[in-house]
Design an enzyme around this catalytic site. Structure first.
Site, PDB file in Angstrom:
ATOM      1  N   LYS A 158      42.130  52.517  18.813  1.00  0.00           N
ATOM      2  CA  LYS A 158      42.394  52.314  17.392  1.00  0.00           C
ATOM      3  C   LYS A 158      42.341  53.638  16.638  1.00  0.00           C
ATOM      4  CE  LYS A 158      40.930  48.549  15.840  1.00  0.00           C
ATOM      5  NZ  LYS A 158      39.911  47.497  15.642  1.00  0.00           N
TER       6      LYS A 158
ATOM      7  N   ARG B 116      34.992  49.426  11.926  1.00  0.00           N
ATOM      8  CA  ARG B 116      35.728  48.688  12.962  1.00  0.00           C
ATOM      9  C   ARG B 116      35.552  49.354  14.327  1.00  0.00           C
ATOM     10  NH1 ARG B 116      41.768  47.695  11.191  1.00  0.00           N
ATOM     11  NH2 ARG B 116      41.462  45.788  12.412  1.00  0.00           N
TER      12      ARG B 116
ATOM     13  N   GLY C 229      39.091  41.083  19.664  1.00  0.00           N
ATOM     14  CA  GLY C 229      38.073  40.143  19.222  1.00  0.00           C
ATOM     15  C   GLY C 229      36.757  40.224  19.955  1.00  0.00           C
TER      16      GLY C 229
ATOM     17  N   MET D 178      34.605  42.892  20.258  1.00  0.00           N
ATOM     18  CA  MET D 178      33.550  43.699  19.638  1.00  0.00           C
ATOM     19  C   MET D 178      33.591  43.506  18.126  1.00  0.00           C
ATOM     20  SD  MET D 178      33.554  47.101  22.005  1.00  0.00           S
ATOM     21  CE  MET D 178      35.284  47.404  21.744  1.00  0.00           C
TER      22      MET D 178
ATOM     23  N   ARG E 163      49.151  49.549  18.176  1.00  0.00           N
ATOM     24  CA  ARG E 163      48.832  49.737  19.586  1.00  0.00           C
ATOM     25  C   ARG E 163      49.992  49.196  20.405  1.00  0.00           C
ATOM     26  NH1 ARG E 163      43.991  45.284  19.311  1.00  0.00           N
ATOM     27  NH2 ARG E 163      45.284  43.466  18.911  1.00  0.00           N
TER      28      ARG E 163
ATOM     29  N   HIS F   7      43.306  34.746  17.825  1.00  0.00           N
ATOM     30  CA  HIS F   7      42.467  35.131  18.963  1.00  0.00           C
ATOM     31  C   HIS F   7      42.917  34.425  20.238  1.00  0.00           C
ATOM     32  CE1 HIS F   7      38.952  34.469  21.630  1.00  0.00           C
ATOM     33  NE2 HIS F   7      38.678  35.724  21.332  1.00  0.00           N
TER      34      HIS F   7
ATOM     35  N   ARG G 102      48.297  39.608  67.351  1.00  0.00           N
ATOM     36  CA  ARG G 102      46.882  39.800  67.679  1.00  0.00           C
ATOM     37  C   ARG G 102      46.492  38.830  68.786  1.00  0.00           C
ATOM     38  NH1 ARG G 102      42.485  38.846  63.059  1.00  0.00           N
ATOM     39  NH2 ARG G 102      42.920  36.663  63.520  1.00  0.00           N
TER      40      ARG G 102
ATOM     41  N   SER H  15      45.505  48.773  62.953  1.00  0.00           N
ATOM     42  CA  SER H  15      45.699  47.827  61.855  1.00  0.00           C
ATOM     43  C   SER H  15      44.317  47.501  61.310  1.00  0.00           C
ATOM     44  CB  SER H  15      46.398  46.560  62.346  1.00  0.00           C
ATOM     45  OG  SER H  15      46.548  45.644  61.277  1.00  0.00           O
TER      46      SER H  15
ATOM     47  N   GLY I  23      41.624  45.551  59.712  1.00  0.00           N
ATOM     48  CA  GLY I  23      41.273  44.179  59.330  1.00  0.00           C
ATOM     49  C   GLY I  23      40.195  44.227  58.276  1.00  0.00           C
ATOM     50  N   THR I  24      40.599  44.390  57.029  1.00  0.00           N
ATOM     51  CA  THR I  24      39.622  44.668  55.963  1.00  0.00           C
ATOM     52  C   THR I  24      38.763  43.458  55.618  1.00  0.00           C
ATOM     53  OG1 THR I  24      41.380  44.289  54.336  1.00  0.00           O
ATOM     54  CG2 THR I  24      40.923  46.570  54.972  1.00  0.00           C
TER      55      THR I  24
ATOM     56  N   ASP J 296      37.174  41.381  57.891  1.00  0.00           N
ATOM     57  CA  ASP J 296      35.984  41.522  58.732  1.00  0.00           C
ATOM     58  C   ASP J 296      35.287  42.863  58.513  1.00  0.00           C
ATOM     59  OD1 ASP J 296      35.905  39.064  59.848  1.00  0.00           O
ATOM     60  OD2 ASP J 296      36.593  39.643  61.846  1.00  0.00           O
TER      61      ASP J 296
ATOM     62  N   CYS K 203      45.996  44.692  57.419  1.00  0.00           N
ATOM     63  CA  CYS K 203      46.455  43.303  57.508  1.00  0.00           C
ATOM     64  C   CYS K 203      45.451  42.321  56.917  1.00  0.00           C
ATOM     65  CB  CYS K 203      46.758  42.940  58.957  1.00  0.00           C
ATOM     66  SG  CYS K 203      45.325  43.051  60.054  1.00  0.00           S
TER      67      CYS K 203
ATOM     68  N   TYR L 110      51.871  51.012  56.153  1.00  0.00           N
ATOM     69  CA  TYR L 110      52.315  49.710  55.653  1.00  0.00           C
ATOM     70  C   TYR L 110      51.117  48.873  55.223  1.00  0.00           C
ATOM     71  CZ  TYR L 110      50.907  47.578  60.134  1.00  0.00           C
ATOM     72  OH  TYR L 110      50.192  47.142  61.205  1.00  0.00           O
TER      73      TYR L 110
END
Length: 900
Positions: free
Chosen positions: A21, A90, A99, A101, A334, A450, A633, A784, A786-787, A789, A852, A872
């Site tokens: 602002k 403000r 809305g 704050m 804004r 709002h 796999r 690859s 395996g995020t 696990d 993956c 990838y």
């Protein structure tokens, strides 16, 4: 350090210091637009205050100097008895938090200065209305008085006077309300309303600082992923008054429709009102076009300013303004929040208008926007019962049980119910209910209320200003003049594109965007210009994202049908084919026999039975992805999933013993299952361990893959399988399976007379694998990650157990900004991925790197994977378009960082 900056000192590039602002007020000032004079207290001051509990040294002196300068410029003194200067205080964070704050208007009014204001303005009612507003806002915001007490007193006064609105109250009514409000403050806060103008200012500034950490602001930041450590700036602005009678007013305008992107005149205007009246939705507004009839000169000037701002910011601008007796003042601008449809449409329009290029257009849309557009819409052919229509504030099709307060909405949503939050108007305290609900419906307010602004920002369907609804929160129902009645728990449907409200559940159909992405339909030609332009813009920016992205996007798919769907949506291969999903139903029993076999003959018989089934599975998937890589796999379920149920076997044994007919087979099976029982199956004999311990199991799968590929090659196709070994922790495990796989593939090649050569790699899903990637890469041609696990094993918790137990508390306390299963934990899990990727490449330069886990379809995670140069990402078929878009956007960000 300088903490306070005049509007003449800043620019829009200083949002970190001045907040959004303050930076934009400074920018408009530099453009020569009519901005009331003022100054900004920086976010640095707020951060110091929140860290130490007191204002930074020197801040009070700086405020004194800037306040004196403002008084000199205005020719008035703060709270003077004869001609008082009044100011607004403000909030203004770096990122818009509508809305969330606090704001206090009319600071400087006291029992003495209100008389001076009335005399100078020549309007006693205006002065007492302003004083009433200050005591009410100050009491709630600064002194912590329950706002319902003020609202109740105001509503009671209006009811006693037969007044429809607060503008119908007389000066005597307002004077009495001030007295009543001050009594509420005295009773509830234990202190008198302050009569020292400077004390009012100082307390209001501190309240704005402290509002950064209110519950609603914290919830909003978590929802929008805004960092907690930014703090808010405070803007102190000379008051201009929209409540000075019929020739005054206040409004909010958009340079384009934030719901659809349509060019034109959009916004709300309220005569004889202050700015909070518009966004609070307590009075239904006039369309902005009505201002032309009421005050054409101000209207024309406003349109000129809107055009100036849009060209300057090169984007949709959201503008707050006040007209004081025919004089237009700009209070804020804004870059406006918009719906997903509007985001794509506006981006395309601005490219066509030459204001931005396609790179900038791509940067302005997100994967979250695209995901919203891919959700179903109401079936236009379905029967429905329309009971009311309001303003279409945020599009989409939302169906759910009507809930009349936020607590109920949250409770029902936690039970798995779809909910529509119904309110007369929402306020910041309703944020929890809005987050939990499928849609929001209000009987009051406009497109800038709002409810509308927050719902658009969150992607929630929203209909506002449905005047026909008589919402009764106490009775927990709403009614319409036509006799329709909806009580809490009844199912309703709302259309955020048309503003319609329906009884019951209306069926939904796939979106036009999904049809277009599948290539099943050209952009719609049904006369709906908005939908046509949105779909065309989506396709245009998807093409540009594909041109710009570096990473490939593949899909997680286990069937030919899923593979075909993923390919149609733009997947360049299969990054994860889970073979355990192929052993459900009757096949599970065969695998069970293989694992429990007592002799090699029994085991081989089971394997021979499985091989043609697996060959058919792989043939279907490889054919669907002809010419693209398919990473298969090898079997990776926890062992217990392929064993008989212990309880069932125990019952069989017990029944046999009790009846005198012992079940020898059940007893033998029970003994074997108990021998194989694991306390923690997810960390037991699964993945590569199962393949090494159960002879022939992985060999069966490799042979089936090779035979499927050979048969497709004979048909002239181009199968490209890749064999992935799961749960490897040591290179020796991978080497053993690799030797077997290469020998098996060579056997099939010799038998079929074909040339077969498949890349063999591993899934990196254990911390040890990540930390020994340099060694594992000697035996792997690809990694690859395996995020899913890797997140579990790094954090030491099971996703199935913790998401419903302590995760909510962690998110609530801010320990997690977002679930580490939803978005990659860059500092922990992400660092392991980065180390493994770098070390793997050091060992094997041509090592292929992909991910993956579910993070492959998460926009924030995709940006992280681009930053560490993975090759990838792979995700569910439905998320493929989202990943393609975000991969293109991530490439732009990375290119920009590299160039810097």
């Amino acid at each position: 350090m300088q903490y306070v900056f005049d509007f003449t000192e800043g620019s829009r590039d200083q949002r970190d210091l001045l907040g959004g602002k303050g930076a934009n007020l400074a920018e408009m000032t530099s453009l020569g637009l009519p901005v009331p004079p003022g100054f900004t207290i920086s976010t640095e001051a707020c951060r110091t205050y929140l860290a130490t509990g007191r204002e930074p040294d020197g801040l009070a002196d700086e405020v004194d100097r800037h306040l004196a300068g403002l008084e000199a410029q205005m020719g008035k003194r703060l709270g003077d008895a004869t001609d008082p200067l009044l100011v607004s205080v403000r909030s203004g964070a770096k990122f818009s938090m509508p809305g969330m704050m606090d704001t206090v208007l009319n600071v400087g009014l006291t029992d003495i200065s209100v008389t001076g204001l009335a005399a100078v303005a020549g309007d006693e009612r205006f002065a007492w209305d302003s004083y009433r507003r200050l005591v009410q806002m100050f009491g709630k915001t600064v002194l912590g008085v329950d706002g319902e007490r003020f609202d109740h007193a105001l509503e009671t006064r209006k009811k006693d006077r037969g007044a429809e609105s607060d503008v119908d109250l007389t000066v005597d009514d307002l004077r009495d309300l001030v007295t009543e409000f001050k009594a509420i403050v005295r009773e509830a806060a234990g202190t008198e309303f302050p009569q020292d103008p400077r004390a009012q200012l100082d307390l209001a500034v501190r309240a704005v600082f402290e509002s950064w950490n209110t519950e609603r602001a914290s919830i909003y930041r978590r929802q929008e992923r805004i960092p907690d450590d930014l703090g808010t700036a405070v803007n102190i602005v000379a008051m201009v008054f929209g409540n000075l009678g019929a020739g005054s007013g206040t409004g909010v305008a958009f340079t384009r429709d934030p719901a659809t992107g349509e060019q034109g005149v959009y916004g709300d205007y309220l005569p004889n009102a202050q700015g909070e009246d518009v966004v609070a939705g307590i009075r239904n507004t006039l369309a902005l076009a009505e201002l032309e009839r009421l005050d054409k000169a101000s209207y024309d000037q406003l349109l000129d300013i809107m055009e100036t701002l849009e060209k300057h910011y090169r984007d949709l601008c959201d503008i707050e303004f006040t007209i004081e007796r025919g004089k237009l003042w700009m209070l804020q601008t804004r870059v406006g929040k918009r719906t997903a449809a509007a985001a794509f449409r506006i981006a395309g329009q601005l490219v066509d208008e030459g204001l931005i290029d396609e790179d900038e257009a791509l940067a302005r849309v997100t994967g979250a926007h695209l995901a919203q557009l891919m959700f179903p819409q109401f079936d236009p052919a379905a029967a429905r019962t329309s009971i009311a229509r309001g303003m279409a504030a945020s599009p989409g099709a939302a169906v759910g049980k009507a809930a009349f307060d936020s607590a109920t909405a949250v409770e029902w949503a936690q039970q798995g119910d779809d909910v529509i939050l119904v309110r007369r108007e929402t306020n910041p305290d309703d944020l929890r209910g809005m987050v939990a609900s499928r849609g929001v419906l209000t009987s009051r307010g406009g497109k800038t209320s709002h409810a509308a602004v927050v719902a658009r920002g969150m992607g929630r369907t929203c209909v506002v200003g449905v005047e026909a609804l008589r919402v009764d929160p106490r009775a927990r129902e709403f009614t319409t003049p036509d006799g329709a009645r909806v009580v809490e728990g009844d199912v309703i449907s709302i259309d955020g594109g048309t503003g319609e409200v329906f009884l019951g559940a209306v069926p939904v159909v796939p979106s036009a965007v999904v049809d277009a992405l599948y290539g099943e339909a050209a952009p719609p030609t049904d006369g709906d210009t908005v939908r046509q332009e949105v779909v065309a813009a989506v396709l245009r920016l998807m093409r540009h994202a594909d041109e710009r992205r570096r990473m490939e996007v593949r899909a997680n798919a286990d069937t030919g049908e899923d593979a075909r769907r993923a390919r149609e949506l733009g997947a360049a291969g299969i990054g994860l084919c889970r073979t355990e999903h192929m052993f459900l139903g009757a096949r599970r029993k065969i695998v069970e026999r293989v694992i429990l076999a007592r002799t090699a003959e029994q085991r081989d018989a089971g394997l021979d039975e499985l091989r043609p089934l697996q060959r058919a599975d792989f043939t279907e998937i490889l054919e669907a992805m002809d010419g693209f890589p398919v990473t298969i796999r090898l079997l990776d379920p926890p062992l217990h999933e392929f064993l008989p149920d212990v309880t069932d076997l125990s019952v069989r044994v017990a029944v046999g013993d009790a009846t005198g007919a012992p079940d020898a087979e059940a007893a033998a099976l029970l003994a074997e299952v108990q021998r194989l029982h694991e306390q923690n199956p997810m960390l037991g004999m699964r993945g590569v361990r199962l393949g090494l311990v159960v002879p022939g199991l992985f060999q069966l799968q490799v042979r089936a893959i090779a035979e499927a590929a050979a048969s497709l090659l004979a048909r002239g196709l181009d199968p490209r399988p890749q064999i992935m070994v799961p749960l490897v922790a040591a290179v020796q495990e991978l080497e053993a399976i690799r030797d077997m796989a290469e020998a098996t593939v060579a056997e099939v090649a010799a038998e079929t007379g074909t040339t077969l050569r498949f890349p063999i790699g591993t899934m990196i899903e254990l911390p040890r694998a990540a930390m020994t990637a340099h060694a594992i890469a000697e035996a792997a041609e690809f990694f690859s990650f395996g995020t899913n696990d890797l997140t579990q094993t790094t954090w030491g918790f099971s996703r199935d157990d913790v998401e419903a137990t302590f995760f909510p508390a962690y998110l609530e306390r801010g320990i997690f900004g977002v679930s580490p299963f939803e978005s990659i934990d860059a500092d922990g899990v992400g660092r392991l991925v980065s180390i493994a990727a770098w070390e793997g490449k050091e060992t094997r330069e041509d090592l292929e790197l992909g991910v993956c886990g579910e993070h492959g379809g998460d926009p924030d995670s995709i940006h992280f994977f681009e930053s560490i140069k993975l090759d990838y990402v792979s995700c569910s078929p439905f998320r493929v378009p989202v990943a393609r878009l975000e991969a293109g956007r991530a490439a732009l960000v990375t290119e920009g960082s590299d160039s810097r």
